[in-house]
Design a protein around this motif. Sequence first.
Motif, PDB file in Angstrom:
ATOM      1  N   VAL A  29       0.592  -8.556  -4.295  1.00 41.26           N
ATOM      2  CA  VAL A  29       0.268  -7.740  -3.118  1.00 41.26           C
ATOM      3  C   VAL A  29       1.523  -7.591  -2.260  1.00 41.26           C
ATOM      4  O   VAL A  29       2.242  -8.555  -2.022  1.00 41.26           O
ATOM      5  N   LYS A  47      -6.067  -7.055  11.328  1.00 39.56           N
ATOM      6  CA  LYS A  47      -6.602  -6.543  10.068  1.00 39.56           C
ATOM      7  C   LYS A  47      -6.322  -7.513   8.925  1.00 39.56           C
ATOM      8  O   LYS A  47      -7.177  -7.723   8.059  1.00 39.56           O
ATOM      9  N   LEU A  48      -5.129  -8.107   8.915  1.00 43.42           N
ATOM     10  CA  LEU A  48      -4.786  -9.063   7.865  1.00 43.42           C
ATOM     11  C   LEU A  48      -5.645 -10.319   7.977  1.00 43.42           C
ATOM     12  O   LEU A  48      -6.039 -10.889   6.953  1.00 43.42           O
ATOM     13  N   GLU A  49      -5.958 -10.747   9.187  1.00 40.56           N
ATOM     14  CA  GLU A  49      -6.810 -11.925   9.362  1.00 40.56           C
ATOM     15  C   GLU A  49      -8.186 -11.670   8.769  1.00 40.56           C
ATOM     16  O   GLU A  49      -8.812 -12.577   8.237  1.00 40.56           O
ATOM     17  N   GLY A  50      -8.673 -10.441   8.856  1.00 49.02           N
ATOM     18  CA  GLY A  50      -9.971 -10.095   8.288  1.00 49.02           C
ATOM     19  C   GLY A  50     -10.025 -10.216   6.787  1.00 49.02           C
ATOM     20  O   GLY A  50     -11.099 -10.358   6.204  1.00 49.02           O
ATOM     21  N   LEU A  51      -8.873 -10.166   6.119  1.00 50.77           N
ATOM     22  CA  LEU A  51      -8.826 -10.291   4.673  1.00 50.77           C
ATOM     23  C   LEU A  51      -8.876 -11.737   4.196  1.00 50.77           C
ATOM     24  O   LEU A  51      -9.135 -12.000   3.020  1.00 50.77           O
ATOM     25  N   CYS A  52      -8.623 -12.669   5.108  1.00 49.53           N
ATOM     26  CA  CYS A  52      -8.568 -14.092   4.721  1.00 49.53           C
ATOM     27  C   CYS A  52      -9.949 -14.709   4.629  1.00 49.53           C
ATOM     28  O   CYS A  52     -10.854 -14.344   5.232  1.00 49.53           O
TER      29      CYS A  52
END
Length: 52
Positions: A29, A47-52
């Motif tokens: 990625v 937004k990146l935190e939502g992917l974790c």
Amino acid sequence: MNQNPTGDSPVLPKTGLRILVDIRMSNGVHVSQKNLSYEDLKNLIGKLEGLC
């Protein structure tokens, strides 16, 4: 960086600071964003935190 009186977020100088983010992960990625403002950076991190 100076802190504003409320302590919510750092106060940045009015210099037109722009930010480049380039993240490469071992699973292939690749996230790359350039010309971000501080607000844009905060939104990207959210937004990146939502992917974790």
